[in-house]
Write an enzyme that holds these catalytic residues in place. Structure first.
Site, PDB file in Angstrom:
ATOM      1  N   ASP A  53       0.321  10.766   0.266  1.00 44.05           N
ATOM      2  CA  ASP A  53      -0.345  12.259  -0.343  1.00 44.05           C
ATOM      3  C   ASP A  53      -2.393  11.348   0.084  1.00 44.05           C
ATOM      4  O   ASP A  53      -2.251  10.788  -0.094  1.00 44.05           O
ATOM      5  CB  ASP A  53      -0.687  12.914  -1.648  1.00 44.05           C
ATOM      6  CG  ASP A  53      -1.213  11.966  -2.729  1.00 44.05           C
ATOM      7  OD1 ASP A  53      -1.440  10.483  -3.081  1.00 44.05           O
ATOM      8  OD2 ASP A  53      -2.440  12.417  -3.443  1.00 44.05           O
ATOM      9  N   TRP A 108       1.021  -1.367   0.160  1.00 51.52           N
ATOM     10  CA  TRP A 108      -0.300   0.185   0.311  1.00 51.52           C
ATOM     11  C   TRP A 108       0.668   1.110   0.160  1.00 51.52           C
ATOM     12  O   TRP A 108       2.070   1.358   0.297  1.00 51.52           O
ATOM     13  CB  TRP A 108      -0.758  -0.332   1.342  1.00 51.52           C
ATOM     14  CG  TRP A 108      -2.583   0.722   0.976  1.00 51.52           C
ATOM     15  CD1 TRP A 108      -2.798   2.054   1.879  1.00 51.52           C
ATOM     16  CD2 TRP A 108      -3.516   0.490   0.641  1.00 51.52           C
ATOM     17  NE1 TRP A 108      -3.645   2.389   1.003  1.00 51.52           N
ATOM     18  CE2 TRP A 108      -4.464   1.496  -0.134  1.00 51.52           C
ATOM     19  CE3 TRP A 108      -3.392  -0.829  -0.591  1.00 51.52           C
ATOM     20  CZ2 TRP A 108      -5.553   1.633  -0.248  1.00 51.52           C
ATOM     21  CZ3 TRP A 108      -4.883  -0.566  -1.406  1.00 51.52           C
ATOM     22  CH2 TRP A 108      -5.918   0.195  -1.753  1.00 51.52           C
ATOM     23  N   GLU A 160      -3.024   8.401  -2.110  1.00 49.49           N
ATOM     24  CA  GLU A 160      -2.489   7.003  -1.480  1.00 49.49           C
ATOM     25  C   GLU A 160      -1.688   7.129  -3.074  1.00 49.49           C
ATOM     26  O   GLU A 160      -1.124   5.836  -3.617  1.00 49.49           O
ATOM     27  CB  GLU A 160      -3.117   5.734  -1.197  1.00 49.49           C
ATOM     28  CG  GLU A 160      -4.694   6.817  -0.226  1.00 49.49           C
ATOM     29  CD  GLU A 160      -5.115   5.732   0.206  1.00 49.49           C
ATOM     30  OE1 GLU A 160      -6.418   4.824  -0.349  1.00 49.49           O
ATOM     31  OE2 GLU A 160      -4.965   4.917   1.089  1.00 49.49           O
ATOM     32  N   GLU A 161      -1.613   8.191  -3.752  1.00 49.91           N
ATOM     33  CA  GLU A 161      -0.895   8.227  -5.087  1.00 49.91           C
ATOM     34  C   GLU A 161       1.209   8.516  -5.081  1.00 49.91           C
ATOM     35  O   GLU A 161       1.956   7.884  -5.425  1.00 49.91           O
ATOM     36  CB  GLU A 161      -1.482   8.412  -6.326  1.00 49.91           C
ATOM     37  CG  GLU A 161      -2.312   8.266  -6.144  1.00 49.91           C
ATOM     38  CD  GLU A 161      -3.255   8.314  -7.618  1.00 49.91           C
ATOM     39  OE1 GLU A 161      -4.676   7.655  -7.648  1.00 49.91           O
ATOM     40  OE2 GLU A 161      -3.583   9.578  -7.740  1.00 49.91           O
ATOM     41  N   GLU A 177     -18.633   7.247  -4.828  1.00 45.55           N
ATOM     42  CA  GLU A 177     -17.542   7.938  -5.095  1.00 45.55           C
ATOM     43  C   GLU A 177     -17.325   9.630  -6.109  1.00 45.55           C
ATOM     44  O   GLU A 177     -17.074   9.697  -5.720  1.00 45.55           O
ATOM     45  CB  GLU A 177     -16.246   7.095  -4.486  1.00 45.55           C
ATOM     46  CG  GLU A 177     -14.800   7.908  -4.314  1.00 45.55           C
ATOM     47  CD  GLU A 177     -13.732   6.437  -4.969  1.00 45.55           C
ATOM     48  OE1 GLU A 177     -14.205   6.356  -6.263  1.00 45.55           O
ATOM     49  OE2 GLU A 177     -12.886   6.184  -3.952  1.00 45.55           O
TER      50      GLU A 177
END
Ligand SMILES: *[C@@H]1O[C@H](CO)[C@@H](O)[C@H](O)[C@H]1NC(C)=O
Ligand SMILES: *[C@@H]1O[C@H](CO)[C@@H](O)[C@H](O)[C@H]1NC(C)=O
Ligand SMILES: *[C@@H]1O[C@H](CO)[C@@H](O)[C@H](O)[C@H]1NC(C)=O
Length: 644
Positions: A212, A156, A215-216, A448
């Protein structure tokens, strides 16, 4: 790549919009639809729906989080494509901050219970050993956990250093409320140790790289830095109230604020979302325009901050730099999405995460579009409170779009120009809400994302953060509209943080850090919550039943007491399917007398058949004793035909 979302809030005068009753009826009548603004009409039904959407996703009472521990906030009930059935530190903290602000005005006991359950969970979660480390070795930066609170050990984007900061902000907000209620010793003994661990983490690691908010990318993030600053400022203020001190907060906050300034590019005239990017995992070059800067401004928003709307030390929603960034970011989506085509400058559009986004096709997000509205509502509230607004070279392009004759200068209340400018911003903000309204399904469910081509909902269903974003943007809207007389409302809303000296900006930014302490917190002993008001004899009981149905079928509940039809299926209570989705949920709320014992069953009936023609659950009668609980009503979670 993975992306995910969340968001949050402030300002919350939810009381203006939320009924004080604990439960809404299943169907909200649309009152005066002919005369009202369609946005007001929609929000009247959507706000309680969104609050349900949030509570449904919190274990163990939540209808869509059954089997999940009490106080665990799942990101979405969606378990595949994408699987969001985890608890993210960020999303959960933003959710609880929203509930704290809502609770401070509504006193809805369901919210307080969720808040307390959440904090109880954090006490143990802080000590879970994760791939990011243990409590004292960086583990607090672990981004997400399994719904049963076991560490997630898959690959992750870790660590994510905004999580502990956001959690501290949320718990401090509830601590402030408890102190106002005379429970400072509870805060001191039980909440401060939890908060202190998170403040220690921020103080130690703010100057190291992070993934960030999406999550990238790995580097330094404006959003993360902004909320880290706020956490230490709020932490120092809480320490002061407890007659303690937080030396690390005081030493690091000015340096974090100093570093925060570096994300602003004077030549580009917008805030760059990320810097210090690590090149090994860099995505193709990005413009730096990213809704996370808008989210940063709303989550760092402190309506009573001495800095008000001034640059450079403030990126508050009303600051010139935050407004210039709002324009650059939202404009980047105008040419990008077919659904934005033909919408002229100065009119709201659908907003996504960042223009180069490809996750799930790179669609607009509800929470980003709502954040664009929320920033502007906060700005309006601030201008009204301050009674003045300053147009400068930096924010002039923003104002020109919505007020073509805008010119640099200071405008004060109640001049006509001041009023017109503020009204233009308010109208513009409403436009973003109307985009969300336009692309939401009839039942009110918020996923989303929504399609850039057709506007239909996409990706994770019932995203907790989308509902939170709707609640916080709506509260900010109500607050902006009622601001003139609302200084006292703000303290009611828990926004009245005690004054702390505004941190001064060092002349030279330095790479610094401060360490410790990290001490496991202990189980919290909460002050008792008030239960039933004297004379109150019934409580709302919410029946949730999971049962797959086809169009034309209804689910009802029938039982041994009058409120449940006394076993007459023609008098049974019809449940609602408006929350049916990934989880095949039927639900309804019935007022039942405390202390009564009863039997009941769920039944299925085709709408086009005789009311007496029903299919019964194939099981023994269910039993229920209505208990006087302090949780804002009882919740029954059932699965059709299964024994309890
Ligand atoms: C650490 O802080 C210094 C001074 O503000 C800054 O120049 C540097 O980019 C920061 N690095 C990280 C990774 O935050
Ligand atoms: C902090 O000290 C002040 C002044 O001595 C006192 O009035 C207050 O009750 C103290 N607060 C707490 C939480 O101990
Ligand atoms: C308005 O903004 C300008 C440019 O930043 C600044 O020089 C001026 O002092 C501000 N005026 C007020 C009243 O805030």
């Amino acid at each position: 790549m993975r992306g995910r979302g969340l968001s949050t809030l402030f300002g919350l005068i939810l009381a203006l919009l939320l009924p004080v009753v604990a439960f809404r009826p299943a169907q909200i009548p649309l009152s005066d639809a002919s005369e009202s603004d369609p946005l007001d009409v929609w929000l009247e039904a959507e706000i309680p729906y969104a609050l349900d959407g949030v509570l449904n996703n919190i274990g163990s009472r939540g209808a869509k989080a059954t089997g999940v521990y009490e106080g665990v906030v799942i990101a979405s009930p969606s378990k595949n494509d994408p699987n969001y059935f985890y608890t993210w530190t960020r999303d959960a903290a933003l959710t609880i901050k929203c509930l704290v602000d809502a609770f401070a005005v509504s006193n809805d006991p369901r919210l307080q219970q969720a808040i307390r359950d959440y904090i109880d969970v954090q006490v143990s979660l802080q000590t879970v050993s994760t791939p990011s480390g243990d409590l004292a070795t960086g583990g607090l930066g672990e981004p997400k956990f399994e719904a049963d609170l076991v560490a997630f050990t898959g690959e992750w984007g870790r660590p994510q250093r905004d999580g502990p900061a956001l959690r501290a902000i949320a718990i401090i907000a509830y601590a402030d409320w408890l102190i106002e209620q005379g429970h400072a010793s509870v805060v001191d003994s039980f909440l401060w140790p939890v908060v202190r661990n998170d403040l220690s983490y921020v103080s130690e690691y703010w100057n190291t790289s992070t993934y960030d908010i999406w999550e990238e990318v790995h580097g330094s993030s404006f959003f993360t830095t902004a909320v880290q600053h706020r956490a230490l400022v709020d932490g120092a203020a809480l320490a002061l109230q407890l007659n303690r001190s937080c030396p690390n907060c005081l030493s690091q906050a000015p340096q974090i604020l100093c570093f925060l300034q570096s994300f602003w590019s004077p030549s580009d005239a917008f805030i760059h979302a990320n810097t210090n990017l690590h090149h090994n995992n860099n995505p193709p070059r990005r413009s730096g325009k990213d809704s996370s800067a808008i989210l940063a401004s709303i989550h760092a928003f402190n309506p009573l901050a001495a800095a008000a709307c001034d640059d450079p030390t403030s990126f508050q929603p009303c600051s010139a730099r935050a407004l210039a960034s709002h324009k650059a970011i939202t404009d980047s989506f105008r040419p990008l999405y077919p659904i934005n085509q033909g919408i002229p400058a100065g009119h709201a559009v659908a907003v996504g995460r960042y223009p180069e986004d490809v996750y799930q096709g790179g669609q607009p997000w509800y929470l980003c579009t709502l954040a664009a509205a929320q920033q502007l509502y906060h700005a309006v509230a601030q201008w009204k409170r301050l009674g003045s607004l300053n147009i400068t070279a930096v924010n002039l392009p923003f104002f020109r779009d919505i007020y073509p004759s805008a010119a640099a200068g200071v405008y004060t209340s109640p001049s006509q120009t001041f009023c017109q400018l503020v009204e233009a911003v308010e109208t513009y903000a409403d436009g973003f809400m109307r985009i969300v309204q336009k692309y939401s399904p009839a039942n009110g469910a918020l996923a989303e994302q929504f399609s850039r081509v057709t506007g239909t909902p996409l990706s994770a269903k019932d995203l907790t953060w989308s509902y939170v974003a709707l609640l916080t943007a709506s509260a900010a809207r109500a607050h902006a509209r009622g601001t003139e007389q609302s200084d006292t409302d703000m303290s009611l809303a828990g926004l009245d943080t005690p004054p702390s000296p505004p941190p001064s900006l060092p002349n030279i930014c330095a790479p610094t850090s401060a360490t410790g302490p990290y001490i496991p917190a202990t189980k919290i002993s909460w002050p008792k919550m008030p239960c039933l008001a004297p004379g109150e004899e019934t409580i709302p009981v919410r029946f949730n039943v999971r049962v797959s149905t086809i169009v034309g079928e209804d689910i009802l509940v029938v039982g041994s007491v009058a409120a449940l039809g006394q076993w007459d299926v023609r008098q049974a209570v019809r449940l609602s399917a408006d929350e049916y989705g990934v989880v095949p949920l039927w639900y309804g709320v019935v007022e039942l007398r405390v202390g009564r014992e009863m039997e009941y069953k769920f039944i299925k009936r085709r709408a086009d058949e005789d009311a007496g023609d029903v299919v019964w659950e194939n099981r023994l009668n269910r039993e229920l004793r209505v208990e006087e609980e302090c949780l804002g009503g009882m919740v029954v979670n059932a699965v059709w035909g299964e024994s309890e």
